[in-house]
Design a protein around this motif. Structure first.
Motif, PDB file in Angstrom:
ATOM      1  N   GLU A   1       0.828  -1.208   0.000  1.00 33.06           N
ATOM      2  CA  GLU A   1       0.000   0.000   0.000  1.00 33.06           C
ATOM      3  C   GLU A   1       0.864   1.260   0.000  1.00 33.06           C
ATOM      4  O   GLU A   1       0.597   2.212  -0.725  1.00 33.06           O
ATOM      5  CB  GLU A   1      -0.947  -0.011   1.200  1.00 33.06           C
ATOM      6  CG  GLU A   1      -2.047  -1.076   1.127  1.00 33.06           C
ATOM      7  CD  GLU A   1      -1.615  -2.464   1.588  1.00 33.06           C
ATOM      8  OE1 GLU A   1      -0.437  -2.632   1.980  1.00 33.06           O
ATOM      9  OE2 GLU A   1      -2.450  -3.390   1.559  1.00 33.06           O
TER      10      GLU A   1
ATOM     11  N   VAL B   1      -9.341   4.992  -4.003  1.00 26.97           N
ATOM     12  CA  VAL B   1     -10.181   3.893  -3.526  1.00 26.97           C
ATOM     13  C   VAL B   1      -9.639   2.528  -3.941  1.00 26.97           C
ATOM     14  O   VAL B   1     -10.150   1.500  -3.500  1.00 26.97           O
ATOM     15  CB  VAL B   1     -11.652   4.037  -4.006  1.00 26.97           C
ATOM     16  CG1 VAL B   1     -12.227   5.350  -3.503  1.00 26.97           C
ATOM     17  CG2 VAL B   1     -11.771   3.944  -5.498  1.00 26.97           C
TER      18      VAL B   1
ATOM     19  N   SER C   1      -4.587  -0.932  -3.512  1.00 29.01           N
ATOM     20  CA  SER C   1      -3.975  -2.216  -3.163  1.00 29.01           C
ATOM     21  C   SER C   1      -4.128  -3.138  -4.355  1.00 29.01           C
ATOM     22  O   SER C   1      -4.939  -2.883  -5.242  1.00 29.01           O
ATOM     23  CB  SER C   1      -4.661  -2.838  -1.952  1.00 29.01           C
ATOM     24  OG  SER C   1      -5.873  -3.461  -2.352  1.00 29.01           O
ATOM     25  N   LEU C   2      -3.392  -4.228  -4.379  1.00 28.85           N
ATOM     26  CA  LEU C   2      -3.485  -5.155  -5.510  1.00 28.85           C
ATOM     27  C   LEU C   2      -4.804  -5.915  -5.512  1.00 28.85           C
ATOM     28  O   LEU C   2      -5.146  -6.558  -6.501  1.00 28.85           O
ATOM     29  CB  LEU C   2      -2.303  -6.131  -5.512  1.00 28.85           C
ATOM     30  CG  LEU C   2      -0.962  -5.491  -5.842  1.00 28.85           C
ATOM     31  CD1 LEU C   2       0.147  -6.540  -5.778  1.00 28.85           C
ATOM     32  CD2 LEU C   2      -0.980  -4.849  -7.221  1.00 28.85           C
ATOM     33  N   ARG C   3      -5.548  -5.818  -4.412  1.00 32.32           N
ATOM     34  CA  ARG C   3      -6.891  -6.416  -4.417  1.00 32.32           C
ATOM     35  C   ARG C   3      -7.798  -5.652  -5.357  1.00 32.32           C
ATOM     36  O   ARG C   3      -8.688  -6.224  -5.997  1.00 32.32           O
ATOM     37  CB  ARG C   3      -7.458  -6.383  -2.982  1.00 32.32           C
ATOM     38  CG  ARG C   3      -8.786  -7.092  -2.796  1.00 32.32           C
ATOM     39  CD  ARG C   3      -8.678  -8.596  -3.032  1.00 32.32           C
ATOM     40  NE  ARG C   3      -7.703  -9.223  -2.174  1.00 32.32           N
ATOM     41  CZ  ARG C   3      -7.987  -9.793  -0.985  1.00 32.32           C
ATOM     42  NH1 ARG C   3      -9.219  -9.805  -0.548  1.00 32.32           N
ATOM     43  NH2 ARG C   3      -7.036 -10.361  -0.290  1.00 32.32           N
ATOM     44  N   ASP C   4      -7.610  -4.352  -5.423  1.00 30.71           N
ATOM     45  CA  ASP C   4      -8.540  -3.501  -6.171  1.00 30.71           C
ATOM     46  C   ASP C   4      -7.919  -2.853  -7.404  1.00 30.71           C
ATOM     47  O   ASP C   4      -8.642  -2.371  -8.261  1.00 30.71           O
ATOM     48  CB  ASP C   4      -9.080  -2.394  -5.251  1.00 30.71           C
ATOM     49  CG  ASP C   4      -9.783  -2.974  -4.034  1.00 30.71           C
ATOM     50  OD1 ASP C   4      -9.509  -2.503  -2.916  1.00 30.71           O
ATOM     51  OD2 ASP C   4     -10.586  -3.904  -4.220  1.00 30.71           O
TER      52      ASP C   4
ATOM     53  N   LYS D   1      -6.117  -3.686 -10.596  1.00 29.16           N
ATOM     54  CA  LYS D   1      -6.010  -4.995 -11.215  1.00 29.16           C
ATOM     55  C   LYS D   1      -4.954  -5.048 -12.300  1.00 29.16           C
ATOM     56  O   LYS D   1      -5.012  -4.302 -13.279  1.00 29.16           O
ATOM     57  CB  LYS D   1      -7.375  -5.402 -11.817  1.00 29.16           C
ATOM     58  CG  LYS D   1      -8.543  -5.266 -10.856  1.00 29.16           C
ATOM     59  CD  LYS D   1      -8.360  -5.958  -9.534  1.00 29.16           C
ATOM     60  CE  LYS D   1      -8.640  -7.439  -9.603  1.00 29.16           C
ATOM     61  NZ  LYS D   1      -8.653  -8.047  -8.250  1.00 29.16           N
TER      62      LYS D   1
END
Lengths: 161, 271, 727
Positions: free
Chosen positions: C230, C644, C647-650, C652
Motif C-alpha cells: 500500500e 479507492v 492495493s493489488l486487491r482492487d 487490477k
C-alpha cells in the motif's frame, strides 16, 4: 487443545529438514521462513494474498505463505524454492525466458511444479486456473506459458520412453 | 505483518471450542481458512486477541452423506477448503460457484465456512445453498449459560439464517452446510461477472436452480449482501429484485443490465 | 499530531515528522520534504515515521500516533489546478532548487512548461484544408513492480554513509544525498543489488533520504525502511495522469501541415521527476510524423493526487495515446485508412523532430514497421471490424517513437579485468532490473574478445565505491551507453595485451591481433600467446616478469545533446530514436462491453538485436504493461481525492491467461554510434498500445474512445449512448 501464547517452540518440516525455532502465534509462515529461517527465496510482495510471490508448497499444494500462520502448519511438509528439485522445470524456465527480474519466479515455479505433479499434461484451462494465482509484471506471461508447456511435454516424452 | 500478540487455540472438540470462546467472550474469533482474518489483522480491521481454529474439528472437516429430516443429504464441513469443495463432484452448482472465488492457490486456504460466515459480502459459496435450499449446522454456547454451560447445536434452513450476514448467536460458529442429495442434482445455472479481470470480487454472482416448475435464484455482488428469490414458472424478473448497488467496480445501470442478461440465460438453461 | 504514546511504546527509538527537518529533495526540482510538512498533499503521503528495534514494535507504535486532519479543498484535475482561484499547492515554487532546463511558474500550479514553437503553426493551421481537434484524458496509476521499494542507511563512525536500496540510480542517489546533506560524494557508498522490477519507479530518489535522516537522528545506527504494498502504491510515486488537447491541420490528401498541442500532466502533489516526463512529451509531441509546423505546450501540473515519477515510456506513452487518437480522428474526417495516413506522414531520415533536430541515417524504417504490423494483423486481407452475433472483432494500429530523455551529459563507464584462466570480469554501473542488461553486456564482451560467453563474468551488484559511474539504469539506454563504454574498455585491454605480448613475441604491437583467447601475429597466427600467459603479466623463462595486470577502462558520454531553447524548444535532446508500430486485434461482446485482446503485434527498428530472446521479452512485457495501462491500471478517486483502489486487491494487473498472442518483429537499420549498431528498446513496446487498443475498440464499439482506462462498463455506456462512427 493446542494453545500458543507468546513465544513458543515451533517445529516445522521445511525442504525435508526439521527446523525448531521460537515463534509467536501471529507470525505468518512467510515471515518465519524469511526472518527466522533465512530462506529469503520466498518473497514478500503484498502480504494480502493478491500477488503470489510468497507461494510455497504445503503437502504438495500451492499456498500463499502470507495467508497462513506458521502454527497452522506444524507437521506439514513445506517446500520452498530453496528445496525445489525439478531440473526439467528449471531448464524449461531458462530456455523459454520464463523470468526477467526473477521476483515472482520462486512462487511461479513452485506453483508450476505443483500443477505438473497434479496434472502432468494440463489443459490450457487448468494451466490458466492454477497460474492465474501468480502475478508477473515483467514477462507478459508468454515465457512462463512456454516454459510450462515445454516442461510438460518433455515429461510426457520421458514417461512415454 | 501482524504487529500485536494474539493467542492461538486449536480445540479438538466442539465443546473445547465453545469453552475457549466462553473463557473470553468477545475477545475471541473463530478461525478457519484465516485469509480474511490475517489481512484484517494486518490492516487493522480485526483486533480480536485470540483465534480459535476450528477447521480441523471432525464436524468441520467432514464430507459425508447423512440422513437429515428424513432425506438423504450431502454434508460439507465448514473447514473444507474451497478447492476440496470444487473437486467434489456431488454438488456441481457448489463446485461451479466456489471455483471462481479468489484464485486457485488462495482456494487451498479459504474454507467453506470462512467464505460463508466472514465479513466480506460476497459469500459465493453460500449461493448454491440459498438457491437449492440448504441447511446450516451450528454450534455455540448453550443459552442456559452458567460458567460451565454446555453446547447448543442447531440446524436451520440457510434461507432463515441469512439476512445481511449469518444470524449467528454470540459464540456460535458454523459446523457445516448440507443440502438434500436430490436438490444437489437439480439442473442449475451459474453466472459471474466482474468489472474486468476474473480474479476479482463479483459485480454479479448468480446461482439458479429449477425444481418442479419453481425457479430459485440466489445472487451476490449485486446488493449489499447475498439475496435470494423464488418464483413460479419463470425466473424472477429483474424488477422483483431491489435496485442494485453502485460502487467503484460497477454502476447501478450496468449491474442491472448484467442481471437482466443473466436471468434471460437462466430461462434458456433450465427450461 | 500526538505521538506521546508512540514514543513511550516498547522498543521505539524515535518518532519523526516533517517538522524535524527543513530539507527539500528532488532530482530535477527540489520540491519534496521527506515527510509531509504542515500539509498533506495527496492520499498516502507519509506524515510520521517510527523507528524501533523491530518491525512489530514500530508498527504497534505507529498505530498509537494520533493525527487530526483539517480537510482542504482538493484539486482533482490539471485543468482545475490551472483555473483562476485554484489553491496554490506549492507557494514556495519560486525558491525551489532546480536544474536550468526546468521552468516552473511560481504563483501557479505549473511545475514545468515546455514550449515547442516550430515553423508557424497558427498560420499553417488556418490555411489547412482539413482541421480536427480532440480532447483526451486518463488518471494517474502505478508501476506495481513485484518488489516493493526498500532502503537501508547507516552512518559509520568515520562519517561514511552506507546505503543499500532497491534503486535504479545508485549514483543519482549518492549525488542527491551529497548535495542535499552536505556530504562529500566519496564518503557515501550506495549499493544496488538486483532489483525486482523498476519500470522507472525506482529511478531518481525514493526512500533513501528518509532512511538516511532517520539513521542520522539515531546516531548513525542502521535503519531499514521497507514499503508495504500500500505504501509502495500510494506513498511512493507512481505514473502521471493527463488531460490533453490536440489539433491537427492537414491537406485533403492527408499530408500533415500543423499541430497545436496542449499536454497537461497530472503530477500529483509533487513533481520532481515528472517535470522531465512532461518535457520529454513536449519535445516528442508529434509522434513519429512529419509535421513542419508545431505549437505545443507541455505542462507538468500539481494536483492532490499521488505523485508521479518516471514510468516506462516517460511521456512518450502519454503523448502517443493522444496523438494516435488525433490521427484516427483525422483519418475518419478524411475518409482515409488509418494505416495509409500514417504511412503518408511517417518520419524518414532527413526529417526533423519538434525540436528541430534532424533524423539521421540511423533513423529506423517506420514505413516498413507499419507495413509489417499491418501484415501481421491481416489489415488488407481480412476485415478490420467483423461482427458475429453479439461478438465483434476489430483491429487497431498505431505508431510510436522514443529517445532516451536524459541529461545532455549522461555517461556510462566500464572496467574490465582478467582472471588467471583468461576469463574476463566486467564492472559497470548498470543495475540488473530484469531487463537482461548484464546478459547483453556479457554478449557484447564475448563478441568483442572472440571468446566463449561462459568466460565472461559480469559483476551483479552495483556499489558506487567500486563500480564506474553510470547516470541511471533507465531510459532504455543502458545497453547502448554501457555497451559503448564496454567496447572501449575492451579495446583498451586489447591495446595493453598487444603491448605486453609484443615483447616476448618480438614484433610490433600493430601486427598483433587479440581474439579467440589468444594474442597472435595477424599474418602468421602460429606466433601467439594465450591470454592466460599475459593477463596478469608475462613471465619469462628465468623469472623476469613484465606488464600486467591488464585493466581496461572505457567511457561513453552522450554525444551532441543540447538543451532546449526555452521559447521554441529547439535543440537536440534525443540520443537515438527507436521507433515502430503496434497493432492489436480485439474481440468485444457488445451486450456487456467485455473484451479480450486476441493478438498484439509490435514491429520496431532497433538497429541490431543483441539477444533475440531478451529483446522479445522486453517487447512482450512492455506490450502487456501497455494493455494494462489502457484497460485497467488507473487510480480511482473518491471524495477528497482519496484513492479507492490502492492495493493489488482492487488495482487490477493482467493475470496469466489474459495475455494476447504476441507477435514481435525487429528491423535492423544500424545505429551508427550504437554498440554493435544497437539502439535502446526496453520501453518501446508499451508506447503504442493505448492508441492501438483505443482504435480497435472504438471501431468495435462504433463509438470514439478519448479517455482511459477502457473498461467493459465504459464501452457498454458508449455503445448505449451511440455516437455515429468509430474514431
Amino acid at each position: 487443545m493446542t494453545e500458543r501464547i507468546g513465544l513458543y517452540e515451533l517445529r516445522l518440516m521445511v525442504n525435508g529438514e526439521e527446523r525448531v525455532l521460537a515463534a509467536r502465534p501471529q507470525d505468518t509462515l512467510l515471515r518465519v521462513l524469511r526472518e527466522a529461517l533465512g530462506l529469503t527465496g520466498t518473497k514478500l510482495g503484498c502480504e494480502n494474498g493478491d500477488c503470489g510471490v510468497c507461494t510455497v508448497l504445503i503437502d504438495g499444494k500451492p499456498v500463499k505463505s502470507c495467508m497462513v500462520l506458521a502454527v497452522e502448519v506444524e507437521g506439514a511438509d513445506i517446500l520452498t524454492i530453496e528445496g525445489l528439485k525439478d531440473e526439467g522445470l528449471r531448464e524449461a524456465f531458462q530456455a523459454e525466458n520464463g523470468y526477467q527480474c526473477g521476483f515472482c519466479t520462486p512462487g511461479m515455479m513452485l506453483n508450476a511444479h505443483a500443477l505438473l505433479r497434479a496434472h502432468p499434461s494440463p489443459s490450457p484451462e487448468e494451466t490458466r486456473e492454477w497460474m492465474a494465482s501468480n502475478l508477473c509484471r515483467c514477462t507478459g506471461y508468454e515465457g512462463i506459458a512456454r516454459a510450462i508447456e515445454r516442461a510438460s511435454s518433455k515429461r510426457a516424452k520421458i514417461l512415454k520412453e | 505483518m501482524i504487529p500485536f500478540d494474539i493467542v492461538y487455540r486449536r480445540p479438538e472438540t466442539v465443546e473445547e471450542a465453545v469453552a475457549a470462546w466462553r473463557a473470553q467472550p468477545g475477545a475471541s474469533i473463530y478461525y478457519s481458512g484465516g485469509t480474511e482474518i490475517l489481512t484484517g489483522y494486518r490492516t487493522g480491521t480485526y483486533d480480536a486477541g485470540a483465534v480459535i481454529d476450528v477447521k480441523r474439528l471432525p464436524e468441520c472437516s467432514s464430507r459425508d452423506t447423512r440422513r437429515i429430516a428424513g432425506h438423504e443429504a450431502l454434508y460439507f464441513g465448514a473447514g473444507l477448503s474451497l478447492n476440496e469443495v470444487v473437486e467434489d463432484a456431488s454438488f456441481p452448482l457448489l463446485a461451479a460457484s466456489a471455483r471462481r472465488i479468489a484464485d486457485h492457490s488462495v482456494r487451498n486456504r479459504i474454507t467453506l465456512g470462512g467464505n460463508v460466515a466472514g465479513r466480506l459480502p460476497y459469500r459465493e459459496a453460500l449461493l448454491p445453498f440459498l438457491a437449492a435450499g440448504g441447511t446450516a449446522h451450528l454450534a455455540g454456547p448453550s443459552l442456559e449459560g452458567g460458567a460451565a454451560g454446555g453446547v447448543d447445536r442447531r440446524e436451520l434452513p440457510v434461507r432463515e439464517l441469512h439476512a445481511k450476514r449469518l444470524l449467528l448467536r454470540p459464540g456460535e460458529f458454523l459446523l457445516g452446510l448440507s443440502v438434500e442429495a436430490a436438490a444437489a442434482g437439480l439442473p442449475f445455472y451459474h453466472d459471474r461477472a466482474t468489472s474486468g479481470t476474473e480474479v476479482d470480487y463479483p459485480i454479479l454472482a448468480l446461482c439458479a436452480v429449477a425444481r418442479s416448475g419453481r425457479y430459485a435464484v440466489a445472487l451476490s455482488g449485486y446488493l449489499d449482501a447475498p439475496a435470494w428469490l423464488e418464483s413460479e414458472g419463470t425466473p424472477p424478473l429483474p424488477k422483483d429484485f431491489p435496485e442494485p448497488r453502485s460502487d467503484a467496480r460497477a454502476s447501478r445501470p450496468y449491474r442491472a443490465e448484467l442481471l437482466r442478461l443473466s436471468l434471460s440465460r437462466v430461462e434458456d438453461a433450465l427450461k | 499530531m500526538d505521538a506521546a504514546a508512540a514514543r513511550a511504546s516498547s522498543g521505539v527509538r524515535g518518532v519523526f515528522t516533517g517538522e524535524d527537518w527543513k530539507v527539500l529533495i528532488g532530482l530535477y526540482l527540489g520540491d519534496k520534504p521527506p515527510l509531509a510538512r504542515g500539509r498533506v498533499l495527496y492520499h498516502g503521503e507519509p506524515v510520521v515515521a517510527v523507528v524501533a528495534d523491530d518491525e512489530a514494535s514500530a508498527l504497534r507504535a505507529l498505530r498509537l500516533v494520533e493525527v487530526e486532519y483539517r480537510p482542504l479543498p482538493a484539486i482533482a484535475t490539471p485543468r482545475e489546478a490551472l483555473a483562476p482561484g485554484a489553491p496554490i499547492l506549492h507557494p514556495e515554487l519560486g525558491s525551489y532548487r532546480r536544474i536550468p532546463a526546468i521552468l516552473p511558474e511560481p504563483g501557479s500550479n505549473v511545475a514545468n512548461r515546455t514550449k515547442i514553437r516550430k515553423g508557424d503553426a497558427d498560420r499553417a493551421m488556418a490555411a489547412a484544408e482539413v482541421r480536427i481537434r480532440g480532447e483526451f484524458s486518463f488518471p494517474p496509476g502505478d508501476h506495481c513492480a513485484m518488489e516493493p521499494r526498500s532502503a537501508q542507511a547507516e552512518i559509520l563512525a568515520d562519517g561514511r554513509v552506507l546505503v543499500t536500496s532497491s534503486t535504479q540510480s545508485p549514483f543519482g542517489v549518492r549525488n542527491l544525498l551529497a548535495l542535499g546533506f552536505g556530504i562529500p560524494q566519496g564518503m557515501i557508498i550506495v549499493t544496488a543489488p538486483a532489483v525486482g522490477g523498476g519500470f522507472g519507479g525506482k529511478a531518481g530518489i525514493q526512500l533513501e533520504p528518509l532512511a538516511y535522516l532517520l539513521s542520522r537522528a539515531l546516531g548513525g545506527r542502521p535503519v531499514r525502511l521497507a514499503n508495504t504494498r500500500e505504501n509502495d502504491m500510494l506513498g511512493s510515486p507512481g505514473r502521471p495522469g493527463m488531460e490533453a488537447r490536440v489539433s491537427l491541420g492537414a491537406k485533403r490528401d492527408g499530408t500533415l501541415l500543423a499541430a497545436d498541442i496542449e499536454f497537461l500532466f497530472d503530477s500529483g502533489g509533487y513533481a520532481d521527476y515528472a517535470v522531465n516526463v512532461s518535457r520529454a512529451a513536449g519535445y516528442a509531441c508529434t509522434g513519429p510524423y512529419r509535421i513542419p509546423n508545431v505549437k505545443s505546450d507541455s505542462l507538468c501540473v500539481y494536483t492532490n493526487h499521488p505523485f508521479a515519477t518516471a514510468f516506462r515510456g516517460f511521456g512518450h506513452i502519454e503523448m502517443a495515446f493522444c496523438i494516435e487518437r488525433a490521427m484516427d480522428i483525422l483519418a475518419a474526417e478524411l475518409g482515409m485508412d488509418p494505416v495509409e495516413l500514417r504511412l503518408k506522414n511517417a518520419v524518414l531520415p532527413g526529417d526533423t523532430t519538434p525540436s528541430g533536430s534532424r533524423l539521421d541515417a540511423s533513423t529506423g524504417d517506420l514505413p516498413r514497421c507499419i507495413r509489417t504490423v499491418a501484415a501481421r494483423l491481416g489489415w488488407e486481407s481480412a476485415p478490420r471490424g467483423e461482427a458475429r452475433g453479439d461478438e465483434v472483432r476489430a483491429k487497431g494500429i498505431s505508431c510510436f517513437w522514443k529517445a532516451p530523455a536524459i541529461p545532455t551529459f549522461t555517461d556510462a563507464g566500464a572496467i574490465v579485468s582478467f582472471n588467471e584462466d583468461g576469463s574476463l570480469n566486467v564492472l559497470t554501473g548498470v543495475v540488473e532490473l530484469g531487463q537482461g542488461a548484464l546478459s547483453g553486456l556479457a554478449q557484447i564482451a564475448a563478441g568483442a574478445l572472440g571468446i566463449d560467453l561462459a568466460k565472461i563474468h559480469v559483476a551483479g551488484d552495483v556499489s558506487t565505491d567500486r563500480s564506474p559511474h553510470d547516470w541511471t539504469t533507465a531510459a532504455s539506454r543502458s545497453l547502448f551507453m554501457a555497451g559503448r563504454a564496454l567496447l572501449a574498455a575492451i579495446d583498451d585491454a586489447k591495446a595493453q595485451l598487444r603491448r605486453i605480448a609484443s615483447q616476448p613475441l618480438r614484433c610490433p604491437e600493430e601486427d598483433l591481433e587479440v581474439s579467440g583467447g589468444r594474442v597472435f601475429v595477424r599474418d602468421d597466427p602460429e606466433i601467439s600467446l594465450a591470454l592466460e600467459e599475459l593477463v596478469l603479466g608475462y613471465v619469462y623463462p628465468g623469472g623476469n616478469a613484465i606488464g600486467g595486470p591488464v585493466i581496461g577502462r572505457g567511457s561513453y558520454i552522450a554525444r551532441g545533446l543540447s538543451d532546449l531553447d526555452p521559447e521554441t524548444g529547439s535543440g537536440r535532446p534525443g540520443l537515438e530514436w527507436t521507433l515502430g508500430a503496434e497493432g492489436v486485434e480485439v474481440e468485444l461482446e457488445k451486450s456487456t462491453g467485455r473484451f479480450r485482446v486476441l493478438r498484439s503485434a509490435c514491429c520496431m527498428d532497433v538497429g541490431r538485436v543483441v539477444n533475440p530472446a531478451l529483446a522479445r521479452g522486453q517487447a512482450v512485457g512492455a506490450m502487456a504493461m501497455g494493455i494494462g495501462f489502457a484497460t485497467r491500471e488507473s487510480f480511482a478517486f473518491g471524495p477528497g481525492q482519496n484513492v479507492v483502489n490502492g492495493s493489488l486487491r482492487d488495482y487490477k494487473l493482467m493475470r496469466f491467461g489474459e495475455e494476447p498472442e504476441y507477435f514481435v518483429d525487429f528491423l535492423e537499420t544500424p545505429q551508427g554510434d550504437g554498440p554493435m549498431g544497437a539502439r535502446g528498446l526496453g520501453e518501446q513496446g508499451i508506447l503504442g498500445m493505448p492508441g492501438a487498443i483505443a482504435q480497435a475498440l472504438s471501431r468495435a464499439a462504433g463509438a470514439p474512445i478519448r479517455n482511459l482506462p477502457i473498461t467493459p462498463e465504459t464501452l457498454w455506456r458508449s455503445m448505449r449512448a451511440g455516437s455515429g462512427g468509430p474514431r
